[in-house]
Design a protein around this motif. Structure first.
Motif, PDB file in Angstrom:
ATOM      1  N   GLN A 185      -8.041 -12.991   9.564  1.00 29.28           N
ATOM      2  CA  GLN A 185      -8.329 -12.425  10.869  1.00 29.28           C
ATOM      3  C   GLN A 185      -7.123 -11.692  11.442  1.00 29.28           C
ATOM      4  O   GLN A 185      -6.073 -12.276  11.664  1.00 29.28           O
ATOM      5  CB  GLN A 185      -8.750 -13.534  11.833  1.00 29.28           C
ATOM      6  N   GLY A 186      -7.323 -10.407  11.659  1.00 32.22           N
ATOM      7  CA  GLY A 186      -6.330  -9.650  12.406  1.00 32.22           C
ATOM      8  C   GLY A 186      -4.985  -9.447  11.746  1.00 32.22           C
ATOM      9  O   GLY A 186      -4.016  -9.148  12.431  1.00 32.22           O
ATOM     10  N   GLN A 187      -4.914  -9.562  10.427  1.00 32.32           N
ATOM     11  CA  GLN A 187      -3.622  -9.334   9.780  1.00 32.32           C
ATOM     12  C   GLN A 187      -3.351  -7.834   9.707  1.00 32.32           C
ATOM     13  O   GLN A 187      -4.000  -7.119   8.959  1.00 32.32           O
ATOM     14  CB  GLN A 187      -3.620  -9.929   8.361  1.00 32.32           C
ATOM     15  N   PRO A 188      -2.401  -7.322  10.487  1.00 34.81           N
ATOM     16  CA  PRO A 188      -2.155  -5.885  10.452  1.00 34.81           C
ATOM     17  C   PRO A 188      -1.326  -5.499   9.240  1.00 34.81           C
ATOM     18  O   PRO A 188      -0.615  -6.324   8.680  1.00 34.81           O
ATOM     19  CB  PRO A 188      -1.383  -5.624  11.745  1.00 34.81           C
ATOM     20  N   ARG A 237     -11.320  -1.981   8.934  1.00 33.98           N
ATOM     21  CA  ARG A 237     -11.316  -2.757   7.692  1.00 33.98           C
ATOM     22  C   ARG A 237     -12.770  -2.993   7.308  1.00 33.98           C
ATOM     23  O   ARG A 237     -13.459  -3.795   7.932  1.00 33.98           O
ATOM     24  CB  ARG A 237     -10.587  -4.076   7.863  1.00 33.98           C
ATOM     25  N   PRO A 238     -13.259  -2.290   6.287  1.00 33.87           N
ATOM     26  CA  PRO A 238     -14.687  -2.389   5.985  1.00 33.87           C
ATOM     27  C   PRO A 238     -15.069  -3.629   5.189  1.00 33.87           C
ATOM     28  O   PRO A 238     -16.227  -4.057   5.242  1.00 33.87           O
ATOM     29  CB  PRO A 238     -14.961  -1.121   5.167  1.00 33.87           C
ATOM     30  N   PHE A 239     -14.107  -4.211   4.486  1.00 33.86           N
ATOM     31  CA  PHE A 239     -14.446  -5.303   3.578  1.00 33.86           C
ATOM     32  C   PHE A 239     -13.739  -6.571   3.990  1.00 33.86           C
ATOM     33  O   PHE A 239     -12.606  -6.547   4.451  1.00 33.86           O
ATOM     34  CB  PHE A 239     -14.038  -4.958   2.143  1.00 33.86           C
ATOM     35  N   SER A 240     -14.385  -7.698   3.775  1.00 34.94           N
ATOM     36  CA  SER A 240     -13.718  -8.976   3.978  1.00 34.94           C
ATOM     37  C   SER A 240     -12.920  -9.292   2.724  1.00 34.94           C
ATOM     38  O   SER A 240     -12.953  -8.553   1.739  1.00 34.94           O
ATOM     39  CB  SER A 240     -14.749 -10.067   4.244  1.00 34.94           C
ATOM     40  N   GLY A 241     -12.193 -10.350   2.726  1.00 35.68           N
ATOM     41  CA  GLY A 241     -11.448 -10.728   1.537  1.00 35.68           C
ATOM     42  C   GLY A 241      -9.992 -10.340   1.607  1.00 35.68           C
ATOM     43  O   GLY A 241      -9.524  -9.762   2.576  1.00 35.68           O
ATOM     44  N   GLY A 242      -9.290 -10.608   0.526  1.00 44.66           N
ATOM     45  CA  GLY A 242      -7.834 -10.557   0.561  1.00 44.66           C
ATOM     46  C   GLY A 242      -7.196  -9.184   0.515  1.00 44.66           C
ATOM     47  O   GLY A 242      -6.033  -9.041   0.829  1.00 44.66           O
ATOM     48  N   TYR A 243      -7.936  -8.159   0.098  1.00 48.24           N
ATOM     49  CA  TYR A 243      -7.273  -6.881  -0.126  1.00 48.24           C
ATOM     50  C   TYR A 243      -6.771  -6.237   1.166  1.00 48.24           C
ATOM     51  O   TYR A 243      -5.806  -5.486   1.153  1.00 48.24           O
ATOM     52  CB  TYR A 243      -8.211  -5.904  -0.839  1.00 48.24           C
ATOM     53  N   ASN A 244      -7.463  -6.479   2.278  1.00 49.06           N
ATOM     54  CA  ASN A 244      -7.022  -5.948   3.574  1.00 49.06           C
ATOM     55  C   ASN A 244      -6.909  -4.427   3.574  1.00 49.06           C
ATOM     56  O   ASN A 244      -6.003  -3.855   4.169  1.00 49.06           O
ATOM     57  CB  ASN A 244      -5.682  -6.571   3.984  1.00 49.06           C
ATOM     58  N   LYS A 245      -7.806  -3.752   2.876  1.00 43.09           N
ATOM     59  CA  LYS A 245      -7.797  -2.290   2.897  1.00 43.09           C
ATOM     60  C   LYS A 245      -8.255  -1.780   4.242  1.00 43.09           C
ATOM     61  O   LYS A 245      -9.138  -2.363   4.869  1.00 43.09           O
ATOM     62  CB  LYS A 245      -8.752  -1.747   1.828  1.00 43.09           C
ATOM     63  N   LEU A 246      -7.666  -0.688   4.700  1.00 37.08           N
ATOM     64  CA  LEU A 246      -8.046  -0.038   5.940  1.00 37.08           C
ATOM     65  C   LEU A 246      -8.444   1.403   5.678  1.00 37.08           C
ATOM     66  O   LEU A 246      -7.923   2.045   4.772  1.00 37.08           O
ATOM     67  CB  LEU A 246      -6.889  -0.050   6.944  1.00 37.08           C
ATOM     68  N   PRO A 287      -1.426  16.612   8.083  1.00 39.45           N
ATOM     69  CA  PRO A 287      -2.005  17.006   9.384  1.00 39.45           C
ATOM     70  C   PRO A 287      -3.507  17.196   9.299  1.00 39.45           C
ATOM     71  O   PRO A 287      -4.013  17.859   8.382  1.00 39.45           O
ATOM     72  CB  PRO A 287      -1.288  18.338   9.670  1.00 39.45           C
ATOM     73  N   GLY A 288      -4.209  16.602  10.237  1.00 37.16           N
ATOM     74  CA  GLY A 288      -5.656  16.747  10.299  1.00 37.16           C
ATOM     75  C   GLY A 288      -6.434  15.860   9.354  1.00 37.16           C
ATOM     76  O   GLY A 288      -7.657  15.764   9.462  1.00 37.16           O
ATOM     77  N   LEU A 289      -5.729  15.191   8.448  1.00 41.83           N
ATOM     78  CA  LEU A 289      -6.422  14.349   7.462  1.00 41.83           C
ATOM     79  C   LEU A 289      -6.142  12.871   7.656  1.00 41.83           C
ATOM     80  O   LEU A 289      -6.805  12.020   7.076  1.00 41.83           O
ATOM     81  CB  LEU A 289      -6.018  14.750   6.045  1.00 41.83           C
ATOM     82  N   GLY A 290      -5.141  12.540   8.430  1.00 35.56           N
ATOM     83  CA  GLY A 290      -4.822  11.139   8.644  1.00 35.56           C
ATOM     84  C   GLY A 290      -4.178  10.505   7.422  1.00 35.56           C
ATOM     85  O   GLY A 290      -3.721  11.180   6.504  1.00 35.56           O
ATOM     86  N   LEU A 291      -4.166   9.183   7.413  1.00 40.68           N
ATOM     87  CA  LEU A 291      -3.595   8.443   6.295  1.00 40.68           C
ATOM     88  C   LEU A 291      -4.656   8.262   5.211  1.00 40.68           C
ATOM     89  O   LEU A 291      -5.763   7.787   5.484  1.00 40.68           O
ATOM     90  CB  LEU A 291      -3.129   7.059   6.750  1.00 40.68           C
ATOM     91  N   ARG A 292      -4.288   8.630   4.004  1.00 42.29           N
ATOM     92  CA  ARG A 292      -5.199   8.447   2.865  1.00 42.29           C
ATOM     93  C   ARG A 292      -4.530   7.525   1.846  1.00 42.29           C
ATOM     94  O   ARG A 292      -3.372   7.742   1.486  1.00 42.29           O
ATOM     95  CB  ARG A 292      -5.542   9.799   2.245  1.00 42.29           C
ATOM     96  N   LEU A 293      -5.297   6.552   1.384  1.00 42.11           N
ATOM     97  CA  LEU A 293      -4.759   5.527   0.496  1.00 42.11           C
ATOM     98  C   LEU A 293      -4.668   6.050  -0.929  1.00 42.11           C
ATOM     99  O   LEU A 293      -5.660   6.510  -1.499  1.00 42.11           O
ATOM    100  CB  LEU A 293      -5.646   4.282   0.556  1.00 42.11           C
ATOM    101  N   PHE A 340       0.839  -1.198   0.000  1.00 35.65           N
ATOM    102  CA  PHE A 340       0.000   0.000   0.000  1.00 35.65           C
ATOM    103  C   PHE A 340       0.879   1.256   0.000  1.00 35.65           C
ATOM    104  O   PHE A 340       1.945   1.269   0.600  1.00 35.65           O
ATOM    105  CB  PHE A 340      -0.871   0.050   1.272  1.00 35.65           C
ATOM    106  N   TRP A 341       0.364   2.297  -0.646  1.00 30.73           N
ATOM    107  CA  TRP A 341       0.957   3.622  -0.527  1.00 30.73           C
ATOM    108  C   TRP A 341      -0.089   4.585   0.025  1.00 30.73           C
ATOM    109  O   TRP A 341      -1.208   4.668  -0.498  1.00 30.73           O
ATOM    110  CB  TRP A 341       1.447   4.155  -1.872  1.00 30.73           C
TER     111      TRP A 341
END
Lengths: 114, 112
Positions: free
Chosen positions: A99-102, B91-100, A39-45, A33-34
């Motif tokens: 599940q829970g993959q950060p 994380r709004p969506f399930s599945g592989g993309y893991n978008k946050l 400031p004030g906007l957080g992280l945007r994808l 991901f990039w």
């Protein structure tokens, strides 16, 4: 430990230049991901990739492109840099969304466009 | 739309307890993450909640109520090194993309 490495901590470029930001991860993660952080906007994808040569637009892709030729490397490209692209850029990687993959982050590149 | 709200700034005293709240309205829900980010450094993963209730990890705990769209991060026995920004992400969506989707973050200042 997961290691996400961004090529530069600080970068200064001029308006109109083509800028490359590089990111490498060492954990064989499928997803990369990039983000930009303001400031004030957080992280945007900006963009993300779920496999080699695969990419998807994030929330703010305009003015950017990406490249993923190898699994461990994800590049962000500013086609023609503008002053409003001055920001902190963060790269992240993760396994697919079980599940829970950060997401794991690099230290960031602070980019200034003059 | 997608919206995540956190307080912008908080202050607390060394040794005390602080609660950082996060409310979210997203198109779906498949987990909530808390990250810590010291100034000039990478965000680091603190906790993950997907079911209602409290998850405890040492001095840090995180709570989730899916019906209320609400989470909090509880920091106990505050130390000066806890001065940092705390980011809530859904994380709004399930599945592989893991978008946050990230909130703007809460900047916590711990004073002696």
């Amino acid at each position: 430990d997961v290691k996400v490495t961004q090529s530069s901590r600080y970068l200064v470029k001029r308006t109109g230049e083509k800028v490359f930001l590089e990111c490498v991860q060492d954990m064989d993660h499928e997803n990369m991901f990039w983000y930009r952080q303001d400031p004030g906007l957080g992280l945007r994808l900006i963009y993300f990739s779920y496999d080699v040569k695969m990419k998807e637009k994030g929330d703010i892709p305009e003015g950017y492109s990406v490249s993923r030729e190898k699994k461990e490397r994800f590049s962000l490209i500013l086609e023609s840099a503008s002053t409003n692209q001055t920001s902190m850029y963060l790269c992240a990687s993760s396994f697919p969304g079980g599940q829970g993959q950060p997401q794991h982050f690099g230290d960031g590149t602070r980019l200034s466009i003059l | 739309g997608q919206n995540i709200d956190q307080p912008t700034e908080m202050t607390a005293t060394e040794g005390a307890i602080v609660q950082i709240n996060c409310t979210y309205q997203t198109s779906g829900f498949n987990g909530l993450f808390w990250y810590q980010q010291h100034a000039g450094e990478a965000p680091t993963f603190l906790s993950y909640n997907v079911l209602d209730g409290l998850e405890e990890k040492g001095r840090f705990s995180s709570f989730l109520s899916r019906s209320k769209g609400y989470s909090y991060l509880l920091l106990k026995e505050l130390q000066m090194k806890d001065s940092a920004s705390y980011l809530c992400a859904v994380r709004p969506f399930s599945g592989g993309y893991n978008k946050l989707i990230f909130g703007a973050g809460t900047r916590l200042a711990v004073h002696p």
